[in-house]
Scaffold this active site. Structure first.
Site, short mmCIF file in Angstrom:
data_model
loop_
_atom_site.label_atom_id
_atom_site.label_comp_id
_atom_site.label_asym_id
_atom_site.label_seq_id
_atom_site.Cartn_x
_atom_site.Cartn_y
_atom_site.Cartn_z
N ASP A 177 -9.55 2.96 1.13
CA ASP A 177 -8.40 3.44 1.91
C ASP A 177 -8.87 4.09 3.22
O ASP A 177 -9.43 5.18 3.22
CB ASP A 177 -7.63 4.45 1.07
CG ASP A 177 -6.32 4.88 1.75
OD1 ASP A 177 -6.17 4.59 2.96
OD2 ASP A 177 -5.48 5.48 1.07
N CYS A 216 0.87 -1.19 0.00
CA CYS A 216 0.00 0.00 0.00
C CYS A 216 0.90 1.24 0.00
O CYS A 216 2.09 1.13 -0.33
CB CYS A 216 -0.98 -0.02 1.17
SG CYS A 216 -0.20 0.02 2.80
N ASN A 249 2.25 1.49 4.37
CA ASN A 249 2.59 0.23 5.05
C ASN A 249 2.31 0.28 6.55
O ASN A 249 2.98 -0.38 7.34
CB ASN A 249 4.05 -0.17 4.77
CG ASN A 249 4.41 -1.60 5.16
OD1 ASN A 249 5.53 -1.86 5.60
ND2 ASN A 249 3.51 -2.54 5.00
N CYS A 268 -1.37 0.71 7.40
CA CYS A 268 -2.80 0.34 7.49
C CYS A 268 -3.12 -0.90 6.65
O CYS A 268 -3.16 -2.01 7.16
CB CYS A 268 -3.70 1.50 7.05
SG CYS A 268 -3.54 3.00 8.06
N ARG A 269 -3.35 -0.68 5.36
CA ARG A 269 -3.93 -1.76 4.53
C ARG A 269 -2.99 -2.95 4.31
O ARG A 269 -3.42 -4.09 4.48
CB ARG A 269 -4.37 -1.20 3.17
CG ARG A 269 -5.51 -0.22 3.26
CD ARG A 269 -5.66 0.59 2.00
NE ARG A 269 -4.51 1.46 1.79
CZ ARG A 269 -4.28 2.15 0.69
NH1 ARG A 269 -5.11 2.06 -0.33
NH2 ARG A 269 -3.22 2.93 0.61
N SER A 270 -1.73 -2.70 3.91
CA SER A 270 -0.90 -3.86 3.56
C SER A 270 -0.48 -4.69 4.78
O SER A 270 -0.46 -5.92 4.67
CB SER A 270 0.30 -3.47 2.69
OG SER A 270 1.17 -2.58 3.34
P1 4NP Z 1 -1.80 2.80 4.12
O1 4NP Z 1 -2.44 4.15 4.69
O2 4NP Z 1 -1.23 3.17 2.75
O3 4NP Z 1 -2.96 1.87 4.03
O4 4NP Z 1 -0.74 2.38 5.10
C1 4NP Z 1 -1.79 5.37 4.66
C2 4NP Z 1 -0.85 5.65 5.63
C3 4NP Z 1 -0.20 6.88 5.63
C4 4NP Z 1 -0.50 7.80 4.63
C5 4NP Z 1 -1.43 7.50 3.65
C6 4NP Z 1 -2.08 6.26 3.66
N1 4NP Z 1 0.15 9.06 4.62
O5 4NP Z 1 -0.17 9.88 3.75
O6 4NP Z 1 1.02 9.29 5.47
#
Ligand code: 4NP
Length: 161
Positions: free
Chosen positions: A122, A8, A11, A13-15
């Site tokens: 997301d 993702c 790294n 949340c989702r992945s």
């Molecule tokens: P992830 O979520 O890609 O599912 O881990 C996010 C975590 C941080 C950010 C965006 C999405 N960020 O912009 O910092």
């Protein structure tokens, strides 16, 4: 051994949710030794950070255990894994940018294996971690069923020769 890395943006949340959900699913089917499972992010925004607390809490509510430290994807991850499973179209473009358009044959959106192909919602923006969890669960289950079928064919093929 089938190697899979979930990808993702951050790294956190989702992945990592997908990594832990998939590991549990694989364990429950008695396939732990057949899979190497990891996760990483396309960005360096969260490198070194643990799983985001609301994501951790969501996993716990669903009986999923485990921890992860965020790291950024490299070409080695792409080369060394059989499947690179990204969460959304933005991740797909980012990984293809990293590879210069190569390795497209093993880079898939996680929910492309589902009956209803789409991006994983997301939760960083929706704040709906339950929705992210259910998308991820659906994607992991669909992918696992697909890959077990693929592997079965390969084994049958080996026996015939
Ligand atoms: P992830 O979520 O890609 O599912 O881990 C996010 C975590 C941080 C950010 C965006 C999405 N960020 O912009 O910092």
């Amino acid at each position: 051994m089938i190697s899979v890395t979930f990808v993702c943006l951050g790294n956190i949340c989702r992945s990592p949710m997908a990594e832990l959900v998939f590991k549990k699913m694989v364990d429950e089917r008695g396939l732990t030794s057949s899979f190497e499972v990891s996760s990483c992010g396309t960005s360096d925004y969260e490198v070194g950070n643990p799983i985001y607390l609301p994501a951790q809490k969501t996993l716990k509510r669903h009986g999923v255990e485990g921890a992860h430290v965020a790291r950024q994807i490299t070409m080695r991850d792409v080369k060394n894994n059989d499947y690179i499973l990204v969460m959304d179209s933005g991740n797909l473009l980012d990984v293809l940018r990293l590879t210069g358009g190569e390795y497209g044959g093993k880079i898939f959106k996680l929910l492309s294996f589902s009956q209803n192909p789409r991006d994983v919602a997301d939760p960083w923006y929706t704040r709906d971690f339950e929705k992210a969890y259910s998308d991820i669960f659906e994607g992991c289950e669909s992918f696992l069923n697909y890959v077990i079928e693929e592997k079965r064919d390969a084994l049958d093929y080996d026996k015939r020769h």
